[in-house]
Scaffold this motif. Structure first.
Motif, short mmCIF file in Angstrom:
data_model
loop_
_atom_site.label_atom_id
_atom_site.label_comp_id
_atom_site.label_asym_id
_atom_site.label_seq_id
_atom_site.Cartn_x
_atom_site.Cartn_y
_atom_site.Cartn_z
N ILE A 121 53.29 40.12 29.87
CA ILE A 121 52.76 39.25 28.81
C ILE A 121 51.25 39.21 28.99
N LEU A 122 50.55 39.93 28.12
CA LEU A 122 49.12 40.16 28.28
C LEU A 122 48.33 39.53 27.14
N TYR A 123 47.20 38.97 27.49
CA TYR A 123 46.24 38.45 26.53
C TYR A 123 45.30 39.61 26.21
N VAL A 124 45.32 40.07 24.96
CA VAL A 124 44.50 41.21 24.56
C VAL A 124 43.34 40.69 23.71
N THR A 125 42.12 40.92 24.18
CA THR A 125 40.93 40.41 23.48
C THR A 125 40.64 41.25 22.24
N SER A 126 39.67 40.80 21.45
CA SER A 126 39.30 41.50 20.23
C SER A 126 38.74 42.88 20.52
N THR A 127 38.23 43.10 21.73
CA THR A 127 37.69 44.40 22.11
C THR A 127 38.70 45.26 22.85
N GLY A 128 39.93 44.75 22.98
CA GLY A 128 40.98 45.55 23.60
C GLY A 128 41.16 45.33 25.09
N ASP A 129 40.40 44.45 25.69
CA ASP A 129 40.59 44.15 27.11
C ASP A 129 41.92 43.42 27.29
N ARG A 130 42.63 43.76 28.35
CA ARG A 130 43.95 43.20 28.60
C ARG A 130 43.88 42.28 29.83
N ILE A 131 44.23 41.02 29.63
CA ILE A 131 44.12 40.02 30.69
C ILE A 131 45.51 39.57 31.10
N GLN A 132 45.80 39.66 32.38
CA GLN A 132 47.08 39.21 32.89
C GLN A 132 47.07 37.70 33.08
N ALA A 133 48.25 37.11 33.00
CA ALA A 133 48.37 35.67 33.23
C ALA A 133 47.95 35.35 34.66
N ALA A 134 47.25 34.24 34.81
CA ALA A 134 46.71 33.85 36.11
C ALA A 134 47.75 33.11 36.94
N ASP A 135 47.66 33.29 38.24
CA ASP A 135 48.42 32.49 39.20
C ASP A 135 47.62 31.22 39.50
N PRO A 136 48.26 30.22 40.10
CA PRO A 136 47.50 29.02 40.48
C PRO A 136 46.28 29.34 41.33
N GLU A 137 46.43 30.31 42.24
CA GLU A 137 45.32 30.67 43.12
C GLU A 137 44.14 31.23 42.33
N ASP A 138 44.44 32.02 41.27
CA ASP A 138 43.38 32.57 40.44
C ASP A 138 42.60 31.46 39.74
N VAL A 139 43.34 30.48 39.20
CA VAL A 139 42.69 29.37 38.51
C VAL A 139 41.89 28.54 39.49
N GLU A 140 42.46 28.32 40.67
CA GLU A 140 41.76 27.54 41.69
C GLU A 140 40.44 28.20 42.08
N ARG A 141 40.46 29.53 42.25
CA ARG A 141 39.24 30.23 42.63
C ARG A 141 38.17 30.10 41.55
N LEU A 142 38.59 30.27 40.30
CA LEU A 142 37.64 30.17 39.20
C LEU A 142 37.06 28.77 39.11
N MET A 143 37.91 27.75 39.20
CA MET A 143 37.46 26.38 39.05
C MET A 143 36.70 25.90 40.28
N THR A 144 37.09 26.37 41.45
CA THR A 144 36.39 25.97 42.67
C THR A 144 34.97 26.48 42.64
N ARG A 145 34.77 27.69 42.13
CA ARG A 145 33.42 28.24 42.04
C ARG A 145 32.55 27.39 41.13
N LYS A 146 33.11 26.99 39.99
CA LYS A 146 32.33 26.19 39.04
C LYS A 146 32.14 24.77 39.55
N GLU A 147 33.17 24.24 40.21
CA GLU A 147 33.06 22.87 40.73
C GLU A 147 32.08 22.81 41.89
N ARG A 148 31.99 23.91 42.64
CA ARG A 148 31.05 23.95 43.75
C ARG A 148 29.62 23.87 43.23
N GLU A 149 29.41 24.47 42.04
CA GLU A 149 28.09 24.40 41.42
C GLU A 149 27.82 22.99 40.90
#
Length: 226
Positions: free
Chosen positions: A102-130
């Protein structure tokens, strides 16, 4: 003779009761983090139906602040798009999603896989650290706010909301959320779609893939705002 004025204790009790009545909806709303009622896929704006297989799948983006109250974390402000997946099997045989992609396909054709909790945590931790900043006028530097930890809240949200159905039984609808990292996209839904393939029937045969354009959702959303 009884005093015409209520006693202080009675007034206090009445005020306390009134305060409880006012606060109860707030407490209820704050602790409501429960999945929305399950509805057939065809009840949503962005869906696709395969009549031969009697299978319908819908994708409902959660892309607004109002929708974010469902979760413990404001994902959209961190560049994470929750997509509610709704699968309705109107056939007499089960459908397998065990091997589904189940892939999220952007308007330019990039294919994004669904994130795991760890993926979301890494993304949010980076922004929250800032941390976030409050702009100040003139040469006064912005006020930096203290980051807020949310790892446990993310894990709880995944436990509560993540799409986990491996099989959709006959004449049944299953629903849940998938989370996608769209942090690098300015308009993540415009021209994008959700692609589902490797869905199998009861005999293990691959069914025809689904492509659900989010423009259908945006069109409905736009008409509601007008």
């Amino acid at each position: 003779m009884r005093s015409p004025h209520p006693s202080a204790a009675r007034v206090t009790a009445q005020l306390a009761a009134a305060l409880i009545v006012l606060l109860l909806p707030l407490y209820a709303h704050a602790s409501e983090h429960t999945p929305p009622p399950v509805q057939p896929a065809t009840d949503f704006a962005a869906f696709e139906v395969h009549n031969d297989e009697k299978l319908a799948i819908a994708a409902e983006p959660y892309d607004t602040k109002e929708k974010m109250v469902l979760f413990r974390v404001d994902y959209i402000s961190h560049g994470v798009m929750p997509i509610r997946l709704i699968v309705t099997n109107n056939s007499d045989r089960p459908i397998s999603l065990r091997d589904a992609r189940i892939l999220y396909v952007t308007s330019t054709g990039d294919r994004i896989q669904a994130a795991d909790p760890e993926d979301v945590e890494r993304l949010m931790t980076r922004k929250e650290r800032e941390g976030s900043k409050i702009p100040m006028p003139g040469p006064i530097p912005a006020i930096k706010l203290k980051p807020k930890a949310s790892d446990k809240e993310i894990e709880n949200d995944f436990d509560t909301f993540e799409f986990q159905a491996l099989v959709v039984e006959p004449h049944t609808t299953r629903a849940g959320f998938l989370f996608y990292d769209v942090s690098g996209l300015t308009r993540p839904l415009q021209g994008a779609l959700l692609n589902l393939h490797t869905i199998k029937d009861a005999d293990g045969k691959d069914l025809f893939y689904f492509e659900i354009p989010f423009d259908k959702y945006l069109k409905t959303k736009s008409s509601q705002m007008n």
